[in-house]
Design a protein around this motif. Structure first.
Motif, PDB file in Angstrom:
ATOM      1  N   UNK A  35       0.837  -1.208   0.000  1.00 59.30           N
ATOM      2  CA  UNK A  35       0.000   0.000   0.000  1.00 59.30           C
ATOM      3  C   UNK A  35       0.868   1.252   0.000  1.00 59.30           C
ATOM      4  N   UNK A  36       1.966   1.194  -0.813  1.00 62.55           N
ATOM      5  CA  UNK A  36       2.892   2.312  -1.000  1.00 62.55           C
ATOM      6  C   UNK A  36       3.612   2.642   0.310  1.00 62.55           C
ATOM      7  N   UNK A  37       4.258   1.616   0.865  1.00 66.33           N
ATOM      8  CA  UNK A  37       5.031   1.781   2.102  1.00 66.33           C
ATOM      9  C   UNK A  37       6.195   2.739   1.892  1.00 66.33           C
ATOM     10  N   UNK A  77      -5.719   1.322   1.502  1.00 61.69           N
ATOM     11  CA  UNK A  77      -6.267   0.489   2.560  1.00 61.69           C
ATOM     12  C   UNK A  77      -6.225  -0.991   2.223  1.00 61.69           C
ATOM     13  N   UNK A  78      -6.458  -1.815   3.251  1.00 61.30           N
ATOM     14  CA  UNK A  78      -6.394  -3.269   3.081  1.00 61.30           C
ATOM     15  C   UNK A  78      -7.425  -3.779   2.091  1.00 61.30           C
ATOM     16  N   UNK A  79      -8.630  -3.175   2.085  1.00 56.35           N
ATOM     17  CA  UNK A  79      -9.689  -3.631   1.167  1.00 56.35           C
ATOM     18  C   UNK A  79      -9.256  -3.484  -0.283  1.00 56.35           C
ATOM     19  N   UNK A  80      -8.766  -2.304  -0.643  1.00 56.79           N
ATOM     20  CA  UNK A  80      -8.315  -2.063  -2.011  1.00 56.79           C
ATOM     21  C   UNK A  80      -7.160  -2.964  -2.397  1.00 56.79           C
ATOM     22  N   UNK A  81      -6.223  -3.165  -1.461  1.00 60.28           N
ATOM     23  CA  UNK A  81      -5.062  -4.016  -1.748  1.00 60.28           C
ATOM     24  C   UNK A  81      -5.482  -5.474  -1.939  1.00 60.28           C
ATOM     25  N   UNK A  83     -17.911  -9.163  -5.811  1.00 58.43           N
ATOM     26  CA  UNK A  83     -17.142  -7.942  -6.110  1.00 58.43           C
ATOM     27  C   UNK A  83     -16.136  -7.605  -5.018  1.00 58.43           C
ATOM     28  N   UNK A  84     -15.668  -8.623  -4.312  1.00 60.66           N
ATOM     29  CA  UNK A  84     -14.587  -8.424  -3.353  1.00 60.66           C
ATOM     30  C   UNK A  84     -14.964  -7.527  -2.195  1.00 60.66           C
ATOM     31  N   UNK A  85     -13.970  -6.792  -1.709  1.00 55.33           N
ATOM     32  CA  UNK A  85     -14.127  -5.942  -0.523  1.00 55.33           C
ATOM     33  C   UNK A  85     -14.679  -4.570  -0.884  1.00 55.33           C
ATOM     34  N   UNK A 108     -12.119   1.541   5.429  1.00 54.77           N
ATOM     35  CA  UNK A 108     -10.698   1.385   5.738  1.00 54.77           C
ATOM     36  C   UNK A 108     -10.510   0.511   6.974  1.00 54.77           C
ATOM     37  N   UNK A 109     -11.555   0.371   7.767  1.00 53.14           N
ATOM     38  CA  UNK A 109     -11.611  -0.572   8.884  1.00 53.14           C
ATOM     39  C   UNK A 109     -12.917  -1.354   8.777  1.00 53.14           C
ATOM     40  N   UNK A 110     -12.963  -2.514   9.408  1.00 54.64           N
ATOM     41  CA  UNK A 110     -14.151  -3.386   9.402  1.00 54.64           C
ATOM     42  C   UNK A 110     -14.519  -3.875   7.999  1.00 54.64           C
TER      43      UNK A 110
END
Length: 315
Positions: free
Chosen positions: A40-42, A72-76, A175-177, A182-184
């Motif tokens: 996520x672009x660390x 965020x984790x969902x997009x990744x 359709x995934x996340x 960004x949370x939950x």
């Protein structure tokens, strides 16, 4: 049957932890896997570390989140799903661990229950130096789907994202996340699956095979949690009423802590009343307690605080 499992790991500035996670992947007794790390672009040395592991094991792949896509984790995870070639998807966070036989045992369970599209396994939570404890709340096998749905809608989390393995085609149909969370984001996906045609089964007899690392929650993190709990409440307000959910009661009670936020208290309470998910009596009792809480006598050391809290916030 040796299906390919795609392990998807979103990461951001976890160079100090992700090496242990990748070691647990490489050490799997089941070898037919690919591991997709989505950065996520660390801005630490995550990329250099992943490239080291890629040279060590070509089954490990690295993707960078494009700037124009949601952070965020969902997009990744969605990027990982799109780029995966496996038949099944195993999600893993960049500070969590797999037992050596995790994938082997999970694939065997899938072979035994091939008609499902979502399989649930036991996870333990841990932090450094602690003894792992079972995370899952296990269901009655005769009513798994309703049990899990009611649990999530009550604000309980009977399993976590690493507890599951998914049929990839089914994830794509969902359709995934939801990248607005960004949370939950994982409870949102689990509820979406359970409300749809999710054919879920749990390995009740199996051993713990994944380890979920718990972390301390800062004041800033807690405010973000309340923000997305409110967003979750807005998304599923109708389902809460249909399932007689205790979600609003639980969230409102959790707001009364050292980091009390009147902003999210007011918004959550108002939404609960408007959607008829909390009673007017609870509304007035909560308002009374909020005034008591933020008064000069709000510190927990004062005699009677916990007694008043229990009496006032009883559902």
């Amino acid at each position: 049957m040796r299906p390919l499992v795609s392990i998807i790991i979103p990461t951001y500035n976890r160079s100090h932890l992700i090496g242990e996670t990748l070691d647990s992947v490489i050490n799997q007794t089941y070898s037919h896997w690919e591991c997709i790390v989505v950065d996520d672009r660390s801005d630490d040395y995550t990329e250099e570390l992943i490239n080291f592991y890629r040279k060590k094991d070509p089954r490990i792949k690295l993707f960078q989140r494009p700037e124009e896509l949601s952070k965020g984790a969902a997009g990744c995870r969605n990027i990982g799903i799109r780029n995966s070639i496996g038949d099944f998807i195993q999600f893993l966070d960049s500070d969590d661990l797999l037992s050596k036989s995790c994938l082997e045992n999970r694939i065997q369970f899938i072979i035994n229950y091939p008609r499902n599209n979502l399989w649930v396994f036991k996870t333990a939570n841990f932090h450094t130096g602690s003894v792992p404890q079972l995370f899952n709340t296990l269901p009655n096998l005769q009513n798994e789907k309703d049990f899990y749905l009611k649990s999530f809608l009550d604000g309980s989390y009977p399993f976590t994202v690493i507890s599951t393995i998914w049929k990839k085609q089914y994830l794509r149909e969902l359709n995934g996340f939801d990248t607005e969370f960004l949370l939950l984001e994982d409870p949102v996906l689990h509820v979406k699956s359970l409300l749809a045609d999710g054919k879920i089964v749990t390995d009740i007899e199996g051993k713990i095979d994944t380890f979920y690392r718990t972390n301390n929650v800062s004041k800033r993190d807690q405010i973000q949690i309340w923000k997305y709990q409110l967003k979750f409440a807005k998304k599923y307000k109708n389902e809460f009423r249909n399932y007689n959910s205790a979600y609003f009661y639980k969230i409102i009670k959790s707001l009364f802590c050292d980091d009390f936020s009147f902003k999210y208290f007011k918004k959550t309470l108002s939404l609960g009343v408007k959607t008829r998910n909390i009673s007017l009596l609870f509304f007035f009792k909560s308002m009374f307690f909020s005034l008591y809480y933020i008064s000069k006598l709000n510190h927990k050391r004062y005699i009677g605080f916990n007694t008043v809290r229990k009496l006032v916030l009883k559902k």
